[in-house]
Design a protein around this motif. Sequence first.
Motif, PDB file in Angstrom:
ATOM      1  N   GLY A  43      42.039  21.964  52.755  1.00  0.00           N
ATOM      2  CA  GLY A  43      41.148  21.017  52.086  1.00  0.00           C
ATOM      3  C   GLY A  43      40.440  20.113  53.076  1.00  0.00           C
ATOM      4  N   VAL A  44      41.162  19.660  54.093  1.00  0.00           N
ATOM      5  CA  VAL A  44      40.548  18.813  55.123  1.00  0.00           C
ATOM      6  C   VAL A  44      39.481  19.615  55.872  1.00  0.00           C
ATOM      7  N   ILE A  45      39.763  20.869  56.175  1.00  0.00           N
ATOM      8  CA  ILE A  45      38.781  21.725  56.854  1.00  0.00           C
ATOM      9  C   ILE A  45      37.550  21.931  55.968  1.00  0.00           C
ATOM     10  N   LEU A  46      37.745  22.142  54.673  1.00  0.00           N
ATOM     11  CA  LEU A  46      36.611  22.296  53.748  1.00  0.00           C
ATOM     12  C   LEU A  46      35.757  21.028  53.731  1.00  0.00           C
ATOM     13  N   LEU A  47      36.412  19.868  53.757  1.00  0.00           N
ATOM     14  CA  LEU A  47      35.659  18.605  53.799  1.00  0.00           C
ATOM     15  C   LEU A  47      34.876  18.474  55.104  1.00  0.00           C
ATOM     16  N   GLU A  48      35.463  18.927  56.194  1.00  0.00           N
ATOM     17  CA  GLU A  48      34.745  18.911  57.475  1.00  0.00           C
ATOM     18  C   GLU A  48      33.493  19.781  57.409  1.00  0.00           C
ATOM     19  N   LEU A  49      33.635  20.978  56.831  1.00  0.00           N
ATOM     20  CA  LEU A  49      32.491  21.885  56.702  1.00  0.00           C
ATOM     21  C   LEU A  49      31.389  21.259  55.867  1.00  0.00           C
ATOM     22  N   LEU A  50      31.776  20.585  54.835  1.00  0.00           N
ATOM     23  CA  LEU A  50      30.822  19.984  53.908  1.00  0.00           C
ATOM     24  C   LEU A  50      30.104  18.781  54.507  1.00  0.00           C
ATOM     25  N   THR A  51      30.839  17.963  55.217  1.00  0.00           N
ATOM     26  CA  THR A  51      30.274  16.698  55.699  1.00  0.00           C
ATOM     27  C   THR A  51      29.789  16.734  57.141  1.00  0.00           C
ATOM     28  N   GLY A  52      30.335  17.656  57.928  1.00  0.00           N
ATOM     29  CA  GLY A  52      30.040  17.657  59.355  1.00  0.00           C
ATOM     30  C   GLY A  52      30.755  16.542  60.086  1.00  0.00           C
ATOM     31  N   LYS A  53      31.756  15.934  59.446  1.00  0.00           N
ATOM     32  CA  LYS A  53      32.495  14.814  60.040  1.00  0.00           C
ATOM     33  C   LYS A  53      33.894  15.257  60.439  1.00  0.00           C
ATOM     34  N   GLU A  54      34.454  14.553  61.404  1.00  0.00           N
ATOM     35  CA  GLU A  54      35.827  14.787  61.841  1.00  0.00           C
ATOM     36  C   GLU A  54      36.796  14.226  60.792  1.00  0.00           C
ATOM     37  N   PRO A  55      38.028  14.748  60.731  1.00  0.00           N
ATOM     38  CA  PRO A  55      38.987  14.236  59.746  1.00  0.00           C
ATOM     39  C   PRO A  55      39.410  12.792  59.994  1.00  0.00           C
ATOM     40  N   ILE A  56      39.390  12.374  61.263  1.00  0.00           N
ATOM     41  CA  ILE A  56      39.729  11.002  61.624  1.00  0.00           C
ATOM     42  C   ILE A  56      38.518  10.389  62.310  1.00  0.00           C
ATOM     43  N   ASP A  57      38.054   9.254  61.785  1.00  0.00           N
ATOM     44  CA  ASP A  57      36.938   8.532  62.389  1.00  0.00           C
ATOM     45  C   ASP A  57      37.524   7.424  63.257  1.00  0.00           C
ATOM     46  N   GLU A  58      37.356   7.565  64.545  1.00  0.00           N
ATOM     47  CA  GLU A  58      37.923   6.591  65.486  1.00  0.00           C
ATOM     48  C   GLU A  58      37.247   5.225  65.367  1.00  0.00           C
ATOM     49  N   ASN A  59      35.991   5.200  64.904  1.00  0.00           N
ATOM     50  CA  ASN A  59      35.230   3.947  64.791  1.00  0.00           C
ATOM     51  C   ASN A  59      34.576   3.839  63.414  1.00  0.00           C
ATOM     52  N   PRO A  60      35.370   3.662  62.358  1.00  0.00           N
ATOM     53  CA  PRO A  60      34.774   3.613  61.021  1.00  0.00           C
ATOM     54  C   PRO A  60      33.978   2.324  60.805  1.00  0.00           C
ATOM     55  N   ASN A  61      33.014   2.409  59.896  1.00  0.00           N
ATOM     56  CA  ASN A  61      32.310   1.200  59.469  1.00  0.00           C
ATOM     57  C   ASN A  61      33.306   0.298  58.758  1.00  0.00           C
ATOM     58  N   PRO A  62      33.024  -0.992  58.689  1.00  0.00           N
ATOM     59  CA  PRO A  62      33.969  -1.908  58.024  1.00  0.00           C
ATOM     60  C   PRO A  62      34.246  -1.540  56.564  1.00  0.00           C
ATOM     61  N   ASP A  63      33.292  -0.901  55.894  1.00  0.00           N
ATOM     62  CA  ASP A  63      33.480  -0.536  54.490  1.00  0.00           C
ATOM     63  C   ASP A  63      34.014   0.883  54.327  1.00  0.00           C
ATOM     64  N   GLN A  64      34.437   1.516  55.417  1.00  0.00           N
ATOM     65  CA  GLN A  64      34.939   2.883  55.347  1.00  0.00           C
ATOM     66  C   GLN A  64      36.378   2.962  55.828  1.00  0.00           C
ATOM     67  N   ASP A  65      37.091   3.940  55.283  1.00  0.00           N
ATOM     68  CA  ASP A  65      38.439   4.252  55.740  1.00  0.00           C
ATOM     69  C   ASP A  65      38.302   5.138  56.980  1.00  0.00           C
ATOM     70  N   ARG A  80      28.199   7.013  45.829  1.00  0.00           N
ATOM     71  CA  ARG A  80      27.420   7.334  47.028  1.00  0.00           C
ATOM     72  C   ARG A  80      27.508   8.835  47.263  1.00  0.00           C
ATOM     73  N   ILE A  81      26.882   9.603  46.378  1.00  0.00           N
ATOM     74  CA  ILE A  81      26.985  11.059  46.385  1.00  0.00           C
ATOM     75  C   ILE A  81      26.474  11.654  47.698  1.00  0.00           C
ATOM     76  N   THR A  82      25.417  11.094  48.275  1.00  0.00           N
ATOM     77  CA  THR A  82      24.872  11.674  49.504  1.00  0.00           C
ATOM     78  C   THR A  82      25.828  11.540  50.684  1.00  0.00           C
ATOM     79  N   ASP A  83      26.856  10.714  50.580  1.00  0.00           N
ATOM     80  CA  ASP A  83      27.870  10.623  51.635  1.00  0.00           C
ATOM     81  C   ASP A  83      28.801  11.837  51.617  1.00  0.00           C
ATOM     82  N   LEU A  84      28.726  12.651  50.567  1.00  0.00           N
ATOM     83  CA  LEU A  84      29.653  13.764  50.405  1.00  0.00           C
ATOM     84  C   LEU A  84      29.286  14.980  51.243  1.00  0.00           C
ATOM     85  N   TYR A  85      28.068  15.049  51.742  1.00  0.00           N
ATOM     86  CA  TYR A  85      27.668  16.247  52.464  1.00  0.00           C
ATOM     87  C   TYR A  85      26.671  15.913  53.570  1.00  0.00           C
ATOM     88  N   HIS A  86      26.619  16.795  54.529  1.00  0.00           N
ATOM     89  CA  HIS A  86      25.652  16.664  55.611  1.00  0.00           C
ATOM     90  C   HIS A  86      24.278  17.025  55.048  1.00  0.00           C
TER      91      HIS A  86
END
Length: 138
Positions: A43-65, A80-86
């Motif tokens: 599931g984490v890999i599928l989310l990576e494919l969808l978003t183009g993001k790493e599973p752990i964000d070393e420098n998240p925005n203050p409003d992000q996990d 914020r649907i557009t945050d779901l995919y690249h």
Amino acid sequence: MHLLLNPTAGQQMLEASASQGYKAPELIKMKDASEESDIYSLGVILLELLTGKEPIDENPNPDQDFYLPNTLRAAILDDRITDLYHPDILLSRSNDQTVVTEDHIFRFFQLAMACCSPSTPLRPDIKQILNKLEEIAK
């Protein structure tokens, strides 16, 4: 095969994967790896494919996990649907007959998030995942 015969190496591999964000919650609590924990990692890999993001964000925005599944859960709750995919996912390719729609993306996202459920009984099994992927591809 080496990992199957050498439990210490297998445990070291699990510890290394935890630092990268692929480890299922039950493995963090020192339970044994299982099909369900593998589904979580998928599931984490599928989310990576969808978003183009790493599973752990070393420098998240203050409003992000810092953890991708949690960030995407919050994006859904905040609409914020557009945050779901690249954004490039929706680009059509002239030589490819397949068109990716937001409906495809949302269904793929739902599948990935089901795989990342904190509760192992709620995660789909591999057959259900394959069936859902085939359904989405139609």
